[in-house]
Motif scaffolding. Structure first.
Motif, PDB file in Angstrom:
ATOM      1  N   PHE A 218       0.877  -1.212   0.029  1.00 30.59           N
ATOM      2  CA  PHE A 218      -0.121   0.070   0.034  1.00 30.59           C
ATOM      3  C   PHE A 218       0.846   1.421   0.112  1.00 30.59           C
ATOM      4  O   PHE A 218       1.716   1.455   0.863  1.00 30.59           O
ATOM      5  CB  PHE A 218      -0.952  -0.013   1.171  1.00 30.59           C
ATOM      6  CG  PHE A 218      -1.937   1.136   1.171  1.00 30.59           C
ATOM      7  CD1 PHE A 218      -2.930   1.302   0.285  1.00 30.59           C
ATOM      8  CD2 PHE A 218      -1.818   2.114   2.238  1.00 30.59           C
ATOM      9  CE1 PHE A 218      -3.970   2.369   0.431  1.00 30.59           C
ATOM     10  CE2 PHE A 218      -2.607   3.255   2.281  1.00 30.59           C
ATOM     11  CZ  PHE A 218      -3.726   3.402   1.352  1.00 30.59           C
ATOM     12  N   GLU A 219       0.808   2.080  -0.953  1.00 33.52           N
ATOM     13  CA  GLU A 219       1.715   3.090  -1.172  1.00 33.52           C
ATOM     14  C   GLU A 219       0.916   4.390  -0.403  1.00 33.52           C
ATOM     15  O   GLU A 219      -0.223   4.700  -0.640  1.00 33.52           O
ATOM     16  CB  GLU A 219       1.950   3.630  -2.951  1.00 33.52           C
ATOM     17  CG  GLU A 219       2.862   2.843  -3.421  1.00 33.52           C
ATOM     18  CD  GLU A 219       3.173   3.497  -4.906  1.00 33.52           C
ATOM     19  OE1 GLU A 219       2.565   4.247  -5.222  1.00 33.52           O
ATOM     20  OE2 GLU A 219       4.204   2.828  -5.193  1.00 33.52           O
ATOM     21  N   VAL A 220       1.772   5.184   0.256  1.00 27.09           N
ATOM     22  CA  VAL A 220       1.326   6.118   1.172  1.00 27.09           C
ATOM     23  C   VAL A 220       2.407   7.293   0.710  1.00 27.09           C
ATOM     24  O   VAL A 220       3.654   7.199   0.843  1.00 27.09           O
ATOM     25  CB  VAL A 220       1.512   5.837   2.575  1.00 27.09           C
ATOM     26  CG1 VAL A 220       1.350   7.309   3.345  1.00 27.09           C
ATOM     27  CG2 VAL A 220       0.586   4.777   3.001  1.00 27.09           C
ATOM     28  N   LEU A 221       1.739   8.468   0.579  1.00 24.60           N
ATOM     29  CA  LEU A 221       2.495   9.681   0.202  1.00 24.60           C
ATOM     30  C   LEU A 221       2.726  10.216   1.701  1.00 24.60           C
ATOM     31  O   LEU A 221       2.050  10.389   2.809  1.00 24.60           O
ATOM     32  CB  LEU A 221       1.854  10.685  -0.555  1.00 24.60           C
ATOM     33  CG  LEU A 221       1.652  10.240  -2.128  1.00 24.60           C
ATOM     34  CD1 LEU A 221       0.921  11.467  -2.874  1.00 24.60           C
ATOM     35  CD2 LEU A 221       3.037  10.133  -2.910  1.00 24.60           C
ATOM     36  N   GLU A 222       4.072  10.646   1.779  1.00 23.71           N
ATOM     37  CA  GLU A 222       4.392  11.240   2.863  1.00 23.71           C
ATOM     38  C   GLU A 222       5.556  12.405   2.828  1.00 23.71           C
ATOM     39  O   GLU A 222       6.193  12.366   1.882  1.00 23.71           O
ATOM     40  CB  GLU A 222       4.908  10.374   4.068  1.00 23.71           C
ATOM     41  CG  GLU A 222       6.285   9.816   3.821  1.00 23.71           C
ATOM     42  CD  GLU A 222       6.775   9.038   4.935  1.00 23.71           C
ATOM     43  OE1 GLU A 222       6.181   8.621   5.915  1.00 23.71           O
ATOM     44  OE2 GLU A 222       8.181   8.496   5.207  1.00 23.71           O
ATOM     45  N   HIS A 223       5.438  13.486   3.864  1.00 20.17           N
ATOM     46  CA  HIS A 223       6.416  14.468   3.827  1.00 20.17           C
ATOM     47  C   HIS A 223       7.422  14.138   5.148  1.00 20.17           C
ATOM     48  O   HIS A 223       6.711  14.754   6.214  1.00 20.17           O
ATOM     49  CB  HIS A 223       5.929  15.692   3.581  1.00 20.17           C
ATOM     50  CG  HIS A 223       7.036  16.850   3.023  1.00 20.17           C
ATOM     51  ND1 HIS A 223       7.849  17.420   4.118  1.00 20.17           N
ATOM     52  CD2 HIS A 223       7.112  17.669   2.225  1.00 20.17           C
ATOM     53  CE1 HIS A 223       8.622  18.278   3.476  1.00 20.17           C
ATOM     54  NE2 HIS A 223       8.203  18.427   2.160  1.00 20.17           N
ATOM     55  N   LYS A 224       8.374  13.766   5.141  1.00 23.32           N
ATOM     56  CA  LYS A 224       9.010  13.415   6.470  1.00 23.32           C
ATOM     57  C   LYS A 224       9.452  14.529   7.324  1.00 23.32           C
ATOM     58  O   LYS A 224       9.211  14.402   8.584  1.00 23.32           O
ATOM     59  CB  LYS A 224      10.481  12.712   6.200  1.00 23.32           C
ATOM     60  CG  LYS A 224      10.236  11.104   5.699  1.00 23.32           C
ATOM     61  CD  LYS A 224      11.389  10.300   5.412  1.00 23.32           C
ATOM     62  CE  LYS A 224      11.114   9.024   4.749  1.00 23.32           C
ATOM     63  NZ  LYS A 224      12.552   8.324   4.490  1.00 23.32           N
ATOM     64  N   LYS A 225       9.891  15.672   6.436  1.00 22.07           N
ATOM     65  CA  LYS A 225      10.139  16.905   7.189  1.00 22.07           C
ATOM     66  C   LYS A 225       9.143  17.434   7.986  1.00 22.07           C
ATOM     67  O   LYS A 225       9.087  17.974   9.090  1.00 22.07           O
ATOM     68  CB  LYS A 225      11.129  17.658   6.524  1.00 22.07           C
ATOM     69  CG  LYS A 225      12.427  17.281   6.348  1.00 22.07           C
ATOM     70  CD  LYS A 225      13.192  18.220   5.506  1.00 22.07           C
ATOM     71  CE  LYS A 225      14.730  17.871   5.079  1.00 22.07           C
ATOM     72  NZ  LYS A 225      15.541  18.754   4.364  1.00 22.07           N
ATOM     73  N   LEU A 226       7.842  17.674   7.316  1.00 19.30           N
ATOM     74  CA  LEU A 226       6.736  17.927   7.883  1.00 19.30           C
ATOM     75  C   LEU A 226       5.908  17.140   8.614  1.00 19.30           C
ATOM     76  O   LEU A 226       4.856  17.655   9.268  1.00 19.30           O
ATOM     77  CB  LEU A 226       6.106  18.740   6.596  1.00 19.30           C
ATOM     78  CG  LEU A 226       6.609  19.926   5.992  1.00 19.30           C
ATOM     79  CD1 LEU A 226       5.529  20.061   4.795  1.00 19.30           C
ATOM     80  CD2 LEU A 226       6.892  21.041   6.687  1.00 19.30           C
TER      81      LEU A 226
ATOM     82  N   LEU B 216       3.906  14.695   7.705  1.00 22.51           N
ATOM     83  CA  LEU B 216       2.560  14.579   7.161  1.00 22.51           C
ATOM     84  C   LEU B 216       2.502  13.425   6.390  1.00 22.51           C
ATOM     85  O   LEU B 216       3.666  13.149   5.624  1.00 22.51           O
ATOM     86  CB  LEU B 216       2.329  16.006   6.211  1.00 22.51           C
ATOM     87  CG  LEU B 216       2.236  17.253   6.782  1.00 22.51           C
ATOM     88  CD1 LEU B 216       1.897  18.385   5.763  1.00 22.51           C
ATOM     89  CD2 LEU B 216       0.961  17.291   8.005  1.00 22.51           C
ATOM     90  N   SER B 217       1.460  12.716   6.451  1.00 24.20           N
ATOM     91  CA  SER B 217       1.060  11.470   5.553  1.00 24.20           C
ATOM     92  C   SER B 217      -0.252  11.599   4.906  1.00 24.20           C
ATOM     93  O   SER B 217      -1.283  12.132   5.682  1.00 24.20           O
ATOM     94  CB  SER B 217       1.196  10.308   6.360  1.00 24.20           C
ATOM     95  OG  SER B 217       2.389  10.194   6.913  1.00 24.20           O
TER      96      SER B 217
END
Length: 818
Positions: free
Chosen positions: A629-637, A639-640
Motif C-alpha cells: 500500500f503506497e502512502v505519500l508522506e513528507h518526512k520533514k513536515l 505529514l502523511s
C-alpha cells in the motif's frame, strides 16, 4: 517608468500611488499583502472603471505566488487570463484581434497585430515588467476553463454534487442541512419552481430525501431522486402520512418535471465531464496549483443559479474539512455577484456566500467579490470584507450606497475615519481605485498596473473550445484484458458439451455471458458457439497497517487467472481483476439455449479440493509477497496522506504547511531587519538634524561676516573707532570654516548611511529569495512509502473453479464476459 518592486513572497504588485489633485501617477509602487485576502475583498466599479484590469492583475499576482483559485465568470472576461503571450509577438496577438477593428483604424490585420504587440510591450515596460515575468506567470499555475452544460471547455458532471459529503452527519448536521436546502432550491429552479424550498411541499420532500440518503452516507443521483419522489423511503413527513402531505398524483407530476429535464438533449451536457471535486479544481494530479475558470455566460439565469449554488455548497463542505491556517491557502473569485447576493431576497446562492464570508478566513480561503451594480447588493453581508477596492462610479446613488457600505465595514472592524469618502470617490478617474484595507492605517489611491494577460474582452464558446482543445482530458476507455488465451503449456482434450464431473467439494461457478455476439466484435451472420475454459477465481482481503502513519487500510481482491500448470503454479501476475464479482459469477450458466456450447477438460492440477487448497496457499503467498500500500508522506513536515484523501488534496496540505513555515520565517527575518533598518533611519534623521544645524550655523557666520564688513566700510567713510579686533575676525572665520567642515562630514555620513540602508534592503531581499527557494524545494520533498502487510493480515476468503466463456467463430475467439 516605474521600477518593478522586488518580487516578494505573499506581496501582490497592484500598481502605483496616484495624486488625485494633480491627476498623475506617482512613482511609488503599491503592493498588497496576500494574507489580507483571508479577510476577503470587495471590488466595485462601473463599466470602463478598469475593474477587470485590476482583478486580472490581482489574479496574476496570486498565480505567481502559486495560490490556487476558483474563478466564477458570468460574463466571459476572466477567460482572458489564458491569453498570456510570453514573446509579445504580432503572431501571438493576431488570432485574437478583430479585422473590423483594424479596418476602422485604417490598418491591415497584420499591421494592427504589430501595433497591439508594441502597445502591450510598451505598457508592460512602463510598469517595470518584462517578458520573463510573463513566462514566470505562465509556468506558475495550470489554467483550465470549465463550461458546465457545454462541451466547449471542460464540462462538469453535476451528479458528483449529489454525492454524500465527506462529513460525519451527526457532527455537521446543521451545515449539511444548509447545503441540502441550497441544492434543493437550485434544483427546483431548474424546473421553473421558485417556491421557498423550506416551506413548499416539493422542497420539503426533496430535502428529506437528501437527508435520508446522506445521513446513511449514500450518494444520490437524478434517477434515485426521481424514484424517491415516486416511492419515498419515509412513510411520514412531520405528523402526516406521506399520502396526506403530498399525494402520489402530485408527486408523479414533480417526478415527470425532473424526468423531462434530464430527457432534454441539452441536459446531457450536465452529466458529462469532471466531478465538482474541489481538490482537483484547486490542484492538478501532480500537485500543480490550478486557476479554474467557470465560464457560465452561455447559461440561462436558472441554470446559472443552479450551478453557482452547487459549486459554492461544494466549496463550503470542502472548507470544513481543512485545517486552520493564517496563510492564504486558496481563492474564490466571483466576477459579478449581482443577483446572487441581494439585500433582501434569499436566492439559494446567498447562504453559502455568507458562510464563506464569515467562516472561510479561519481556513485560509479568501473571497474576492466584484460588481458593477453597487445598488442591489447586501452591504450588511459584505461588512465582513476587510479590503475594499472602489473605482469610478456612474451615479450619485451608486456612490452613496458604496460609501455607506464602506462605513459599515469600518464599523464592523471597530475603526473609524474622518476621510470624506463621498468626495474622494467622486474624484476617481479610469484605472484609479481607492483601496481601503482594515489591516493598514490609511486608505490608498492607486493607478492599476498594466496586466500581463491580453484583455481581449468576453470570449465566445468557439474561442474557448479553441483554447481548451489541447487541454481536454482523454476519454477513458474501459476494456477487458484477455487472460492467457493461448496456453501452450496446457494440454487439453477436445471440448465437451457439458462440464465434466468433479470433486463435489470444489466450488464450481460460471461467468456471465454477453448475450450478443455482435457486441463481442462478430458479425450477425457468422456461425458462432460458446466455449468454456476452466479458470481460477480467488477472493481475498489484505490489511495494511502502520500506526505511526495512521494507516489502517483494507483492500479487497477478486482475481481471475488461468488454471495452474502441471507443477501447480498459477500466474497471478497476469490475472484479471473482476469488479462486482457477485453480479458476474453465477451458479448456473446463462448462455443462450439455441447456441452450441463446449467445455474444455479440467486439468489435473485443479480437479480435487486438495489441489484447490494448494492454489489458495499460493495465492496467499503471492499477495503477501507482492502487494503493498503506497502512502505519500513528507518526512520533514511529518505529514502523511490520509486514506480518504486524494493525491491533490494531500499535496495542497503540504503546500499550505510549507507556506505557513515560510511565512513564519520571513516574518521573523523581516522583524530582525526592521530593527536594523529603523536604527539606520534614526541615524539618518539625527545626521539630517546635524546637517540642518551646521547649515544654519554657516548662515549665521556668513551674516556676521557681512555685518562686520559693512561696519568696516562705514567706519572708513565716516570715521570712528574699530569695533572688533583682528583676533575676533579670525575667530569668526575659523567658526565659518568649522561649520563648512560639519556640513561636509554630515553629507558624507548621509551618503554612507543611505548606502548601508540600500545594502541592508538588498540583503533582506536576497535572504527572502533564499527562504522562498528553500521552502519551494521543501514542498516538493514528497516521497512514496510502501507499507507491507503482516502475514496474519492476508485473508483468503475463497478460491473457486470458474468456467469462463469465449465466443468462437471459425478461428476467431473472443472473451465473452457479461
Amino acid at each position: 517608468m516605474i521600477k518593478l518592486p522586488s518580487e516578494k513572497i505573499g506581496s501582490f504588485y497592484l500598481g502605483a500611488q496616484y495624486d488625485v489633485n494633480a491627476s498623475k501617477r506617482l512613482e511609488i509602487p503599491v503592493n498588497y499583502d496576500a494574507r489580507d485576502l483571508t479577510t476577503h475583498a470587495v471590488c466595485v466599479g462601473m463599466t470602463g472603471s478598469g475593474k477587470t484590469g485590476l482583478c486580472v492583475g490581482l489574479l496574476e499576482e496570486a498565480a505567481m505566488d502559486k495560490v490556487p483559485a476558483i474563478v466564477i465568470d458570468p460574463k466571459g472576461d476572466m477567460t482572458n487570463l489564458l491569453l498570456q503571450f510570453e514573446n509579445l509577438s504580432a503572431e501571438q496577438f493576431k488570432p485574437w484581434l478583430n479585422e473590423e477593428d483594424a479596418n476602422r483604424k485604417g490598418l491591415t490585420l497584420d499591421a494592427y497585430a504589430q501595433t497591439m504587440a508594441k502597445k502591450w510591450e510598451d505598457g508592460l515596460k512602463d510598469w517595470g515588467q518584462s517578458k520573463e515575468r510573463i513566462r514566470t506567470l505562465k509556468s506558475s499555475v495550470e489554467y483550465t476553463i470549465y463550461t458546465p452544460g457545454s462541451s466547449a471547455g471542460i464540462p462538469i458532471n453535476i451528479l458528483g454534487s449529489f454525492k454524500a459529503p465527506k462529513l460525519v452527519f451527526d457532527e455537521y448536521a446543521e451545515e449539511i442541512r444548509e447545503r441540502i436546502l441550497g441544492t434543493v432550491g437550485a434544483l427546483l429552479g431548474m424546473i421553473g419552481n421558485a417556491e421557498d424550498p423550506s416551506r413548499s411541499k416539493e422542497g420539503i420532500l426533496l430535502t428529506n430525501l437528501f437527508e435520508y440518503y446522506w445521513s446513511k452516507n449514500e450518494d444520490l443521483d437524478i434517477t434515485k431522486l426521481i424514484m424517491g419522489i415516486q416511492s419515498p423511503p419515509m412513510s411520514k413527513l412531520g405528523v402526516f402520512d406521506m399520502e396526506t402531505f403530498y399525494p402520489e398524483k402530485e408527486r408523479f407530476k414533480l417526478a415527470m418535471d425532473f424526468n423531462a429535464l434530464i430527457a432534454s438533449p441539452s441536459f446531457k451536457n450536465w452529466l458529462e465531464g469532471e466531478d465538482l471535486d474541489i481538490d482537483r479544481i484547486y490542484f492538478t494530479e501532480d500537485g500543480k496549483p490550478r486557476h479554474s475558470i467557470f465560464y457560465i455566460a452561455h447559461l440561462s439565469e436558472s441554470e446559472r443559479m443552479f450551478f453557482v449554488t452547487l459549486l459554492l455548497n461544494t466549496l463550503v463542505s470542502w472548507i470544513r474539512r481543512q485545517s486552520g491556517t493564517s496563510s492564504l491557502r486558496s481563492l474564490l473569485y466571483f466576477d459579478e455577484i449581482f443577483g446572487y447576493f441581494p439585500p433582501t431576497a434569499n436566492p439559494p446562492s446567498k447562504k453559502p456566500l455568507l458562510t464563506i464570508l464569515k467562516q472561510a478566513r479561519a481556513y485560509g480561503v479568501g473571497a474576492v467579490l466584484v460588481t458593477q451594480n453597487p445598488v442591489d447588493i447586501d452591504y450588511k453581508g459584505l461588512s465582513n470584507a476587510g479590503t475594499w477596492f472602489i473605482g469610478k462610479l456612474q451615479t450619485e446613488r451608486d456612490k452613496m450606497r458604496v460609501a455607506d457600505g464602506l462605513k459599515g465595514a469600518l464599523s464592523e472592524s471597530g475603526k473609524s475615519s474622518n476621510i470624506d469618502f463621498d468626495t474622494l470617490i467622486s474624484a476617481l478617474d479610469s484605472r484609479v481605485f481607492l483601496m481601503h484595507n482594515v489591516h493598514e492605517d490609511a486608505p490608498v489611491l492607486f493607478n492599476t498596473r498594466w496586466v500581463m494577460s491580453y484583455l481581449h474582452g468576453p470570449m465566445t464558446r468557439p474561442q474557448i473550445k479553441a483554447l481548451m482543445d489541447g487541454k481536454k482530458s482523454m476519454d477513458l476507455k474501459v476494456t477487458y484484458s484477455k487472460v492467457n488465451e493461448t496456453n501452450q503449456t496446457q494440454q487439453s482434450s477436445p471440448p465437451q458439451s457439458m462440464p465434466v464431473s468433479i470433486d463435489p467439494s470444489i466450488d464450481q461457478r460460471f461467468l456471465a455471458v454477453w448475450k450478443s455476439a455482435i457486441e463481442a466484435g462478430m458479425g450477425a451472420d457468422e456461425e458462432k458457439k460458446i466455449q468454456y475454459q476452466p479458470k481460477v477465481l480467488a477472493l481475498a482481503k489484505v490489511r495494511f497497517y502502520d500506526s505511526r502513519r495512521e494507516v489502517d487500510h483494507v483492500e479487497e481482491f477478486s482475481l481471475l487467472s488461468s488454471s495452474p500448470d502441471e507443477f501447480g503454479r498459477v500466474d497471478w501476475n497476469n490475472s484479471m481483476p473482476i469488479s462486482n464479482w457477485q453480479q458476474s459469477v453465477l451458479n448456473v450458466p446463462d448462455h443462450p439455449d439455441n447456441i452450441e456450447v463446449q467445455f474444455e477438460d479440467i486439468p489435473e492440477s485443479l480437479n480435487t479440493s486438495k489441489e484447490l487448497n494448494r492454489v489458495e496457499d499460493e495465492f496467499s503467498d503471492w499477495l503477501y509477497g507482492t502487494k503493498r500500500f503506497e502512502v505519500l508522506e513528507h518526512k520533514k513536515l511529518k505529514l502523511s496522506r490520509k486514506e480518504d484523501e486524494s493525491v491533490s488534496a494531500f499535496l495542497m496540505r503540504v503546500e499550505t504547511a510549507s507556506k505557513e513555515l515560510r511565512d513564519e520565517k520571513i516574518d521573523a527575518l523581516e522583524e530582525r531587519f526592521d530593527k536594523k533598518i529603523e536604527s539606520i533611519h534614526d541615524k539618518i534623521r539625527k545626521e539630517e538634524r546635524d546637517l540642518a544645524e551646521a547649515e544654519a550655523e554657516k548662515r549665521d557666520r556668513r551674516n556676521d561676516e557681512l555685518i562686520n564688513a559693512a561696519t568696516k566700510i562705514f567706519g572708513a567713510v565716516f570715521g570712528g573707532r574699530r569695533s572688533r579686533s583682528l583676533s575676533s575676525v579670525t575667530s569668526k572665520r575659523r567658526m565659518t570654516r568649522r561649520a563648512n567642515e560639519k556640513i561636509a562630514e554630515s553629507e558624507e555620513e548621509l551618503v554612507e548611511l543611505e548606502h548601508d540602508l540600500n545594502d541592508l534592503k538588498e540583503d533582506l531581499h536576497t535572504k527572502i529569495e533564499e527562504i522562498k527557494s528553500q521552502y519551494e524545494e521543501l514542498s516538493m520533498q514528497v516521497s512514496k512509502v510502501e507499507i507491507k502487510p503482516r502475514r496474519a493480515d492476508v485473508k483468503v476468503d475463497k478460491v473457486m473453479l470458474v468456467w469462463t466463456p469465449y465466443w468462437v467463430s471459425g478461428s476467431k475467439r473472443t472473451l465473452a464476459l457479461g
